[in-house]
Design a protein around this motif. Structure first.
Motif, PDB file in Angstrom:
ATOM      1  N   SER A 135      57.236  52.434  93.458  1.00  0.00           N
ATOM      2  CA  SER A 135      56.458  52.631  92.249  1.00  0.00           C
ATOM      3  C   SER A 135      56.879  53.948  91.604  1.00  0.00           C
ATOM      4  N   SER A 136      55.952  54.673  91.028  1.00  0.00           N
ATOM      5  CA  SER A 136      56.263  55.949  90.386  1.00  0.00           C
ATOM      6  C   SER A 136      54.975  56.729  90.185  1.00  0.00           C
ATOM      7  N   VAL A 178      55.732  53.467  97.665  1.00  0.00           N
ATOM      8  CA  VAL A 178      55.956  54.893  97.473  1.00  0.00           C
ATOM      9  C   VAL A 178      55.941  55.160  95.976  1.00  0.00           C
ATOM     10  N   ALA A 179      55.423  56.328  95.609  1.00  0.00           N
ATOM     11  CA  ALA A 179      55.335  56.705  94.194  1.00  0.00           C
ATOM     12  C   ALA A 179      56.070  58.018  93.984  1.00  0.00           C
ATOM     13  N   PRO A 180      57.387  57.955  93.798  1.00  0.00           N
ATOM     14  CA  PRO A 180      58.156  59.185  93.579  1.00  0.00           C
ATOM     15  C   PRO A 180      57.802  59.838  92.251  1.00  0.00           C
ATOM     16  N   ASP A 213      66.865  61.331  99.472  1.00  0.00           N
ATOM     17  CA  ASP A 213      66.612  61.258 100.911  1.00  0.00           C
ATOM     18  C   ASP A 213      65.150  61.501 101.248  1.00  0.00           C
ATOM     19  N   GLU A 214      64.459  62.293 100.436  1.00  0.00           N
ATOM     20  CA  GLU A 214      63.049  62.563 100.703  1.00  0.00           C
ATOM     21  C   GLU A 214      62.200  61.330 100.458  1.00  0.00           C
ATOM     22  N   VAL A 215      62.585  60.524  99.499  1.00  0.00           N
ATOM     23  CA  VAL A 215      61.890  59.257  99.268  1.00  0.00           C
ATOM     24  C   VAL A 215      62.285  58.239 100.335  1.00  0.00           C
ATOM     25  N   ALA A 216      63.567  58.216 100.678  1.00  0.00           N
ATOM     26  CA  ALA A 216      64.054  57.279 101.693  1.00  0.00           C
ATOM     27  C   ALA A 216      63.341  57.485 103.018  1.00  0.00           C
ATOM     28  N   ALA A 233      48.751  50.900 100.955  1.00  0.00           N
ATOM     29  CA  ALA A 233      48.782  52.325 100.589  1.00  0.00           C
ATOM     30  C   ALA A 233      49.868  52.590  99.561  1.00  0.00           C
ATOM     31  N   VAL A 234      49.624  53.583  98.720  1.00  0.00           N
ATOM     32  CA  VAL A 234      50.621  54.079  97.777  1.00  0.00           C
ATOM     33  C   VAL A 234      50.842  55.547  98.115  1.00  0.00           C
ATOM     34  N   LEU A 235      51.989  55.841  98.699  1.00  0.00           N
ATOM     35  CA  LEU A 235      52.310  57.193  99.173  1.00  0.00           C
ATOM     36  C   LEU A 235      53.018  57.963  98.064  1.00  0.00           C
ATOM     37  N   ARG A 236      52.389  59.014  97.603  1.00  0.00           N
ATOM     38  CA  ARG A 236      52.923  59.799  96.490  1.00  0.00           C
ATOM     39  C   ARG A 236      53.914  60.832  97.001  1.00  0.00           C
TER      40      ARG A 236
END
Length: 241
Positions: A135-136, A178-180, A213-216, A233-236
Motif C-alpha cells: 500500500s502507501s 505494508v504502507a511505505p 531493503d527497509e520495506v523488503a 494489519a497495515v504496517l507503516r
C-alpha cells in the motif's frame, strides 16, 4: 517448500523483496512488465542464493497474463506466498489537472491488478499461505497537490487487505499490507519528480527517505512464521510521516 509470487519484481521494492526472500529460502516467480534485463538480473541473484526461480513478463491488469504468472509459479511447487507490489503513479499535479487516462492506469494497476493477483493466490493456496499487499502512507495522508487519486486507490488497498484477511482466515491464509512512505526508487520518475526522495527529506521526521531493503524486510516478516498471528494489519514504514 516455500513458493512466492512477487509482482513488479524487476525494480525497486519488488526487486529488493525478491532478493531478501531468496536469501530467506523462498523459491520465486517474479512478475515484471517490460524490463527483461532488470528481471534477469534479479533472477540471477535468486539463483545465486541457491533458490529456484522464474521471471515472467505479465501485465497484472490482464487476467490471462496473471493466470500465466501463477501457472509458472505452480511449476515450482504449491504456492505459499504473494507480494502484490506492481504499481504505478502518474504525474504530480493539482487534482483539477488529472487526466482520465492517468486515473484509469492508476486504478487498473494498483487496484484491479491487486484484486486479480489476490484472487489467483486465494484459489491456489490450498494449504494456507500469506499475502502482502504493498500500500502507501498516501492512503492516510491524502497526497493533496500531488496525486489524490493514487492515495485513494491505496486506501482501497488497505480495505482490500482487511476484507481479505477476514474472508481467507478460515482457509489458513493471512493477508497483511505494508504502507511505505517516500522510498528511494525510480517510481518517482514517472511522477515527473525523479529527485522527490531527496526533496522530501526535510519533512520526514526521521530526516531521510527510506530504502527498498527497509520495506523488503517488513514484507519478509509478514510472510514468515514470526507473524503467524498477524492478519489484517497495515504496517507503516514511512519514517514518521
Amino acid at each position: 517448500m516455500t513458493v512466492t509470487v512477487v509482482t513488479g519484481g524487476s525494480r525497486g521494492i519488488g526487486a529488493a523483496t525478491a532478493r531478501r526472500l531468496a536469501a530467506a529460502g523462498h523459491d520465486l516467480a517474479i512478475g515484471y512488465r517490460r524490463d527483461h534485463d532488470a528481471a534477469a538480473a534479479v533472477l540471477a541473484d535468486v539463483h545465486a542464493a541457491g533458490r529456484r526461480g522464474v521471471a515472467v513478463p505479465a501485465d497484472t491488469t490482464d487476467p490471462a497474463q496473471v493466470a500465466r504468472l501463477f501457472d509458472a509459479a505452480a511449476d515450482l511447487g504449491a504456492l505459499t506466498g504473494l507480494v502484490n507490489n506492481a504499481g504505478v503513479t502518474s504525474p504530480i499535479g493539482p487534482f483539477t489537472e488529472l487526466r482520465p487516462d492517468d486515473l484509469r492506469a492508476v486504478v487498473d494497476v494498483n487496484l484491479i491488478g491487486y484484486v486479480l493477483c489476490a484472487q489467483q493466490a486465494a484459489r491456489r493456496m490450498s494449504h494456507g499461505g500469506a499475502i502482502v499487499n504493498v500500500s502507501s502512507a498516501a492512503a492516510t495522508l491524502g497526497s493533496p497537490g500531488e496525486y489524490i487519486h493514487y492515495a485513494a486507490v491505496k486506501a482501497a488497498t488497505d480495505t482490500l487487505t482487511v476484507g481479505l484477511a477476514k474472508e481467507l482466515a478460515p482457509h489458513g491464509i493471512r493477508v497483511n499490507a505494508v504502507a511505505p512512505g517516500i522510498i528511494r526508487t525510480d517510481i518517482h520518475a514517472r511522477s515527473g519528480v525523479p529527485d522527490r526522495a531527496e526533496r522530501a527529506a526535510g519533512r520526514i521526521p526521521l530526516g531521510r527517505a527510506g530504502e527498498p531493503d527497509e520495506v523488503a524486510a517488513a514484507i519478509a516478516f509478514l510472510l514468515g512464521g514470526d507473524s503467524s498471528y498477524t492478519t489484517g494489519a497495515v504496517l507503516r514504514i514511512s519514517g514518521g510521516l
